[in-house]
Design a protein around this motif. Structure first.
Motif, PDB file in Angstrom:
ATOM      1  N   LEU A   1       0.823  -1.216   0.000  1.00  0.00           N
ATOM      2  CA  LEU A   1       0.000   0.000   0.000  1.00  0.00           C
ATOM      3  C   LEU A   1       0.859   1.268   0.000  1.00  0.00           C
ATOM      4  O   LEU A   1       0.565   2.227  -0.729  1.00  0.00           O
ATOM      5  N   ILE A   2       1.908   1.266   0.787  1.00  0.00           N
ATOM      6  CA  ILE A   2       2.719   2.488   0.875  1.00  0.00           C
ATOM      7  C   ILE A   2       3.519   2.684  -0.409  1.00  0.00           C
ATOM      8  O   ILE A   2       3.745   3.815  -0.860  1.00  0.00           O
ATOM      9  N   LYS A   3       3.903   1.573  -1.025  1.00  0.00           N
ATOM     10  CA  LYS A   3       4.604   1.673  -2.316  1.00  0.00           C
ATOM     11  C   LYS A   3       3.659   2.264  -3.363  1.00  0.00           C
ATOM     12  O   LYS A   3       4.015   3.196  -4.087  1.00  0.00           O
ATOM     13  N   GLU A   4       2.416   1.736  -3.389  1.00  0.00           N
ATOM     14  CA  GLU A   4       1.419   2.263  -4.337  1.00  0.00           C
ATOM     15  C   GLU A   4       1.127   3.744  -4.074  1.00  0.00           C
ATOM     16  O   GLU A   4       0.783   4.482  -4.991  1.00  0.00           O
ATOM     17  N   ALA A   5       1.269   4.152  -2.823  1.00  0.00           N
ATOM     18  CA  ALA A   5       1.002   5.550  -2.453  1.00  0.00           C
ATOM     19  C   ALA A   5       2.209   6.448  -2.736  1.00  0.00           C
ATOM     20  O   ALA A   5       2.220   7.617  -2.328  1.00  0.00           O
ATOM     21  N   GLY A   6       3.225   5.910  -3.395  1.00  0.00           N
ATOM     22  CA  GLY A   6       4.416   6.711  -3.681  1.00  0.00           C
ATOM     23  C   GLY A   6       5.127   7.142  -2.406  1.00  0.00           C
ATOM     24  O   GLY A   6       5.755   8.188  -2.343  1.00  0.00           O
ATOM     25  N   TYR A   7       5.005   6.335  -1.364  1.00  0.00           N
ATOM     26  CA  TYR A   7       5.634   6.614  -0.064  1.00  0.00           C
ATOM     27  C   TYR A   7       5.216   7.983   0.479  1.00  0.00           C
ATOM     28  O   TYR A   7       5.975   8.674   1.146  1.00  0.00           O
ATOM     29  N   ASN A   8       3.982   8.389   0.091  1.00  0.00           N
ATOM     30  CA  ASN A   8       3.426   9.658   0.560  1.00  0.00           C
ATOM     31  C   ASN A   8       2.177   9.355   1.393  1.00  0.00           C
ATOM     32  O   ASN A   8       1.219   8.780   0.900  1.00  0.00           O
ATOM     33  N   MET A   9       2.193   9.784   2.668  1.00  0.00           N
ATOM     34  CA  MET A   9       1.112   9.461   3.609  1.00  0.00           C
ATOM     35  C   MET A   9      -0.248  10.011   3.166  1.00  0.00           C
ATOM     36  O   MET A   9      -1.295   9.497   3.542  1.00  0.00           O
ATOM     37  N   PHE A  10      -0.221  11.114   2.381  1.00  0.00           N
ATOM     38  CA  PHE A  10      -1.483  11.723   1.941  1.00  0.00           C
ATOM     39  C   PHE A  10      -2.210  10.860   0.907  1.00  0.00           C
ATOM     40  O   PHE A  10      -3.392  11.062   0.657  1.00  0.00           O
ATOM     41  N   PHE A  11      -1.524   9.915   0.291  1.00  0.00           N
ATOM     42  CA  PHE A  11      -2.162   9.044  -0.705  1.00  0.00           C
ATOM     43  C   PHE A  11      -2.675   7.731  -0.113  1.00  0.00           C
ATOM     44  O   PHE A  11      -3.226   6.903  -0.825  1.00  0.00           O
ATOM     45  N   LEU A  12      -2.459   7.506   1.176  1.00  0.00           N
ATOM     46  CA  LEU A  12      -3.002   6.291   1.799  1.00  0.00           C
ATOM     47  C   LEU A  12      -4.494   6.489   2.060  1.00  0.00           C
ATOM     48  O   LEU A  12      -4.944   7.607   2.317  1.00  0.00           O
ATOM     49  N   ARG A  13      -5.238   5.396   2.012  1.00  0.00           N
ATOM     50  CA  ARG A  13      -6.637   5.481   2.433  1.00  0.00           C
ATOM     51  C   ARG A  13      -6.692   5.344   3.947  1.00  0.00           C
ATOM     52  O   ARG A  13      -5.999   4.486   4.516  1.00  0.00           O
ATOM     53  N   ALA A  14      -7.542   6.150   4.580  1.00  0.00           N
ATOM     54  CA  ALA A  14      -7.630   6.134   6.037  1.00  0.00           C
ATOM     55  C   ALA A  14      -7.996   4.738   6.548  1.00  0.00           C
ATOM     56  O   ALA A  14      -7.559   4.317   7.625  1.00  0.00           O
ATOM     57  N   GLU A  15      -8.762   4.000   5.773  1.00  0.00           N
ATOM     58  CA  GLU A  15      -9.169   2.646   6.147  1.00  0.00           C
ATOM     59  C   GLU A  15      -7.991   1.692   6.325  1.00  0.00           C
ATOM     60  O   GLU A  15      -8.110   0.681   7.006  1.00  0.00           O
ATOM     61  N   ASP A  16      -6.902   2.000   5.643  1.00  0.00           N
ATOM     62  CA  ASP A  16      -5.727   1.124   5.696  1.00  0.00           C
ATOM     63  C   ASP A  16      -4.772   1.519   6.812  1.00  0.00           C
ATOM     64  O   ASP A  16      -3.611   1.112   6.813  1.00  0.00           O
ATOM     65  N   ILE A  17      -5.261   2.362   7.728  1.00  0.00           N
ATOM     66  CA  ILE A  17      -4.411   2.839   8.820  1.00  0.00           C
ATOM     67  C   ILE A  17      -4.974   2.343  10.152  1.00  0.00           C
ATOM     68  O   ILE A  17      -6.189   2.352  10.358  1.00  0.00           O
TER      69      ILE A  17
END
Ligand code: F0G
Length: 465
Positions: free
Chosen positions: A35-51
């Motif tokens: 997930l973090i790789k797909e998010a470009g290692y940027n926390m703003f691109f993570l979905r809140a559900e995955d936290i």
């Protein structure tokens, strides 16, 4: 009874119990790596559900009380003259003493109205340390924001109690140099977000108010986290331990002429803001700008029900047990980290614990973003989301050389939402940070592979080196 752990006399567990729960989901380590790789290692691109535990911000993330949820049902949605507006206005006036209150949809909307009204090209606006959006609105109007925080305010290891104070000598000099012609107002941000949620003392605020008054210049406050500032004054400042939080707030506001608030913090609501002024003509001018930008002055971008909940939140945030636990919870997490040797900004502020990335990872140079490295590792290891406030956010490109100039501090913010997490969540976070600190030598740096021209932290993409 030797050997029994003695609780400190002011120990307080959560001053509320849980009536409704929101499930949070733990993912697997392999999932989080993907997930973090797909998010470009940027926390703003993570979905809140995955936290699992979200410490990105304390803004708009508070849990409302049963009284606030009930208040929603009392909302008056009238376009003009809403009962809920008058309730909010009366509450704000009773806390601040400022009679002219104008709602806005959030803090930066209030900032825009105030800056559009008061900041002219070439203006200078001194303060302890302006928040980013505040600074940006000043600059958009051709103004120059000036941060006059005391020197110790920028030293992460200095344990002084009021590191949000403005340097009074510098303030006096700046006001004497530029005068009323160039300085529309002085702005104190309480607590001061940009150096770790550090408070200003009542003595400092009084003195700043007196200086501004002597020069005939208004003093305004950015009060996103004012109740936490009041609590620090109550707990730390000599002669203030007998004063109630409300009395302290009233004294602070009596030193100035108006305020702007993002009520997403100490308003204990998820959205909203307001301005409040002593001066009627300023208020009337602000109303004109509100009508074309935010809405009619008795709602200014807020639903009636949200004004009801905010009015109630502003009462609850001043309750001593609430504040004792709130500020105590932040200190609790900070103390666990400090005891394990993790380098943090000290003392802990009101809303967040800040990890010092450069001291945590001395083997990773700043251009490889040490604080962001910690942020990513905390997500992969524990599903915890945090926010880098360092070399990604604050690096500035030198116009001549094209090289980046990096900020002095490379911090990672662990912002604690209000009334959302328990101390056992804090234990979980501490365990992961401490474990990571013990394995810090295994961590490697990052590079940016895409970035937009402005505010790069929101949308840039990174890769591990
Ligand atoms: N002033 C301060 C001190 C803030 O911390 C913020 C927001 C604002 C103004 C702007 O208010 O978000 O309602 O428009 N701080 C958030 C944070 C974004 O995460 O610290 P807003």
């Amino acid at each position: 009874m030797q050997g029994v752990a003695v609780l400190p006399h002011d120990f307080l567990a959560e001053p509320y119990k849980i009536k409704m729960v929101e499930p949070i989901r733990m993912t697997s380590r392999a999932e989080r790596e993907r997930l973090i790789k797909e998010a470009g290692y940027n926390m703003f691109f993570l979905r809140a559900e995955d936290i699992y535990i979200d410490l990105l911000t304390d803004s708009g993330t508070s849990a409302m009380s049963q009284e606030q949820w009930s208040a929603l049902m009392l909302g008056d949605e009238a376009y003009a003259g809403s009962r809920s507006f008058y309730r909010l206005r009366d509450t704000v006036e009773s806390i601040t003493g400022y009679p002219y209150v104008l709602p806005a949809h959030q803090g930066r909307a209030a900032e825009k109205i105030v800056m559009d009204m008061l900041v002219k090209d070439g203006a200078v606006i001194p303060g302890n340390m302006h928040f980013d959006t505040t600074r940006a609105h000043m600059q958009l109007r051709g103004g120059k924001p000036l941060d006059l925080i005391i020197a110790e305010g920028l030293q992460p290891q200095d344990r002084r109690p009021f590191k949000g104070n403005i340097d009074l000598e510098k303030l006096e000099n700046v006001l004497a140099q530029h005068g009323r012609g160039k300085i529309p107002f002085v702005l104190l941000t309480i607590t001061c977000n940009n150096n770790g949620g550090q408070p200003a003392s009542l003595a400092n605020i009084r003195a700043a108010g007196a200086i501004a008054r002597r020069h005939g210049i208004p003093l305004f406050f950015d009060i996103a986290r004012f109740a936490e500032n009041c609590y620090f004054i109550h707990a730390r400042e000599e002669g203030c331990e007998q004063k109630s939080i409300r009395e302290i707030a009233r004294e602070i506001f009596s030193c100035g002429d108006g305020c702007m608030m993002s009520s997403k913090k100490d308003g204990l609501v998820n959205m909203g803001g307001f301005m409040a002024f002593n001066d009627r003509s300023l208020f009337e001018q602000a109303c004109q700008l509100s009508i074309i930008n935010e809405g009619f002055p008795t709602y200014g971008g807020m639903a009636g029900r949200d004004m009801e909940a905010l009015a109630r939140g502003l009462e609850e945030v001043l309750e001593l047990p609430y504040l004792q636990f709130r500020v105590g919870q932040v200190a609790y997490l900070a103390e666990r980290l400090r005891a394990a040797g993790v380098p943090i900004v000290e003392p802990a502020g009101g809303h967040a614990v800040y990890i010092d990335g450069r001291r945590f990872l001395p083997h990773i140079p700043q251009e490889q973003f040490p604080a962001q490295v910690i942020s990513i590792a905390l997500y992969i290891e524990g599903g915890i989301r945090t926010l880098e406030l360092g070399s990604i956010v604050f690096a500035e490109k030198d116009k001549e050389t094209g090289e980046y100039v990096y900020p002095e501090l490379d911090l990672l913010r662990l912002a604690i939402p209000r009334r959302v997490y328990t101390n056992s969540h804090m234990d979980y976070v501490a365990a992961h940070v401490i474990d990571l600190y013990q394995r810090r030598h295994t961590l490697k740096g990052l590079k940016i592979v895409y970035q937009p021209p402005v505010a790069r932290h929101f949308t840039c993409r990174l890769e591990p080196l």
